[in-house]
Design an enzyme around this catalytic site. Structure first.
Site, mmCIF file in Angstrom:
data_model
loop_
_atom_site.group_PDB
_atom_site.id
_atom_site.type_symbol
_atom_site.label_atom_id
_atom_site.label_comp_id
_atom_site.label_asym_id
_atom_site.label_seq_id
_atom_site.Cartn_x
_atom_site.Cartn_y
_atom_site.Cartn_z
ATOM 1 N N ASP A 145 95.702 0.637 103.588
ATOM 2 C CA ASP A 145 94.533 0.752 102.469
ATOM 3 C C ASP A 145 93.977 -0.809 102.413
ATOM 4 O OD1 ASP A 145 94.682 3.253 102.246
ATOM 5 O OD2 ASP A 145 95.412 3.096 100.177
ATOM 6 N N ASP A 146 92.772 -0.762 101.993
ATOM 7 C CA ASP A 146 92.003 -2.102 101.574
ATOM 8 C C ASP A 146 91.776 -2.796 102.665
ATOM 9 O OD1 ASP A 146 92.947 -1.051 98.731
ATOM 10 O OD2 ASP A 146 94.688 -2.518 98.700
ATOM 11 N N HIS B 9 90.268 4.253 95.958
ATOM 12 C CA HIS B 9 90.978 2.882 95.534
ATOM 13 C C HIS B 9 91.289 3.250 94.389
ATOM 14 C CE1 HIS B 9 92.004 -1.222 95.663
ATOM 15 N NE2 HIS B 9 91.191 -1.695 94.761
#
Length: 303
Positions: free
Chosen positions: A13-14, A134
């Protein structure tokens, strides 16, 4: 379990949060430790991330962000219900508070989600094969409906529903964090019907809350996977293939002021825990465990 084929999507993620996060994610991908990434299009290093994904052929989806940093939709950057007094998104908990007070305009939520899909397409040259939220904003009340509509409109088939088997037995998670996780779980249960109605799909099993940051170890990943498979096959003894998404956050720690989504990097991003995840994921004994269990790493487009 021998006959069972397990498809495991390990999602970093991210992606796009900062150059050091990008580098860590790429290193993990090249080591065969992750198989998929989720891009923050409002991340300060999003364009760099998209280039790296193209160069290394990294399967990339969209990490829709309504809680950290700045919106990407021009119209919403100045005057919108999604912003606090400082002109940034309300934050992980602030977003939830504003939502529960009825202060968020859902048409602005939809506008921003669509703007993020469009920017994703500009950056990568393709639609996201999967799209999640998110800080798990996509399963929140009201937001879940708008999120599902956007996915259906763009024909994005896959998402993430963060209901983690065995979460309740994780006594190492501090109470305040556990409260947040149980809130995410409850919101996720209430989202299942909405996503189903819109024809959206997700893997059979989600893992990631119990194995985050300092709680990640080779054995915590192995036992989370093994017990989730056991639980699932007990319920559906005839299944031949099981799909799992393992959410991870590898990277080299951010060094401020570089990084973030407009406000600089957060504490988790600057901490040693990102590096700890990276070092754990690339351990050869994890890879050999996958082989011994007939676990095949893949991305959403391989499902």
């Amino acid at each position: 379990l021998r006959m069972l084929q397990v498809k495991l999507i390990v999602t970093g993620d991210d992606f796009g949060y900062c150059p050091r996060r990008n580098q860590g994610i790429v290193d993990c991908f090249l080591a065969g430790a992750i198989s998929n990434v989720s891009l923050l299009v409002n991340g300060s290093a999003a364009a760099d991330a998209a280039k790296l994904a193209r160069r290394h052929n990294i399967p990339t989806g969209l990490h829709a962000n309504l809680s950290e940093g700045s919106p990407v939709c021009e119209v919403l950057k100045t005057n919108s219900s999604l912003l606090n007094q400082d002109g940034f998104f309300h934050g992980k908990m602030g977003f939830r508070t504003a939502l529960s007070k009825g202060l968020l305009n859902m048409s602005e939520v939809k506008q921003e989600l669509k703007a993020q899909v469009e920017l994703f397409c500009e950056l990568t040259g393709h639609l996201p094969p999967h799209m999640d939220g998110h800080q798990h904003v996509h399963v929140l009340p009201e937001v879940r409906h708008v999120f599902a509509e956007v996915l259906e409109e763009y024909g994005i088939k896959y998402t993430r529903v963060p209901i983690e088997p065995g979460l309740h037995n994780c006594d190492w998670i501090p109470p305040s964090l556990m409260d947040f996780y149980l809130g995410v779980e409850e919101d996720s249960f209430n989202t299942v019907d909405v996503f189903t109605k819109h024809g959206i799909r997700w893997p059979d099993i989600y893992i990631g809350l119990s194995t985050m940051g300092r709680n990640m170890s080779v054995s915590s990943i192995q036992s989370a996977i093994d017990s989730a498979i056991l639980e699932l096959t007990a319920k559906a003894p005839h299944s031949r293939t099981v799909t799992i998404e393992l959410m991870v956050h590898p990277g080299y720690p951010s060094v401020p002021p570089v990084g973030g989504c407009g406000e600089g990097p957060d504490d988790f991003s600057q901490s040693w825990e990102r590096l700890h995840e990276l070092q754990t994921l690339i351990k050869p004994e994890l890879q050999s465990h996958y082989k011994s269990r007939n676990i095949q790493l893949c991305s959403f487009k391989d499902l």
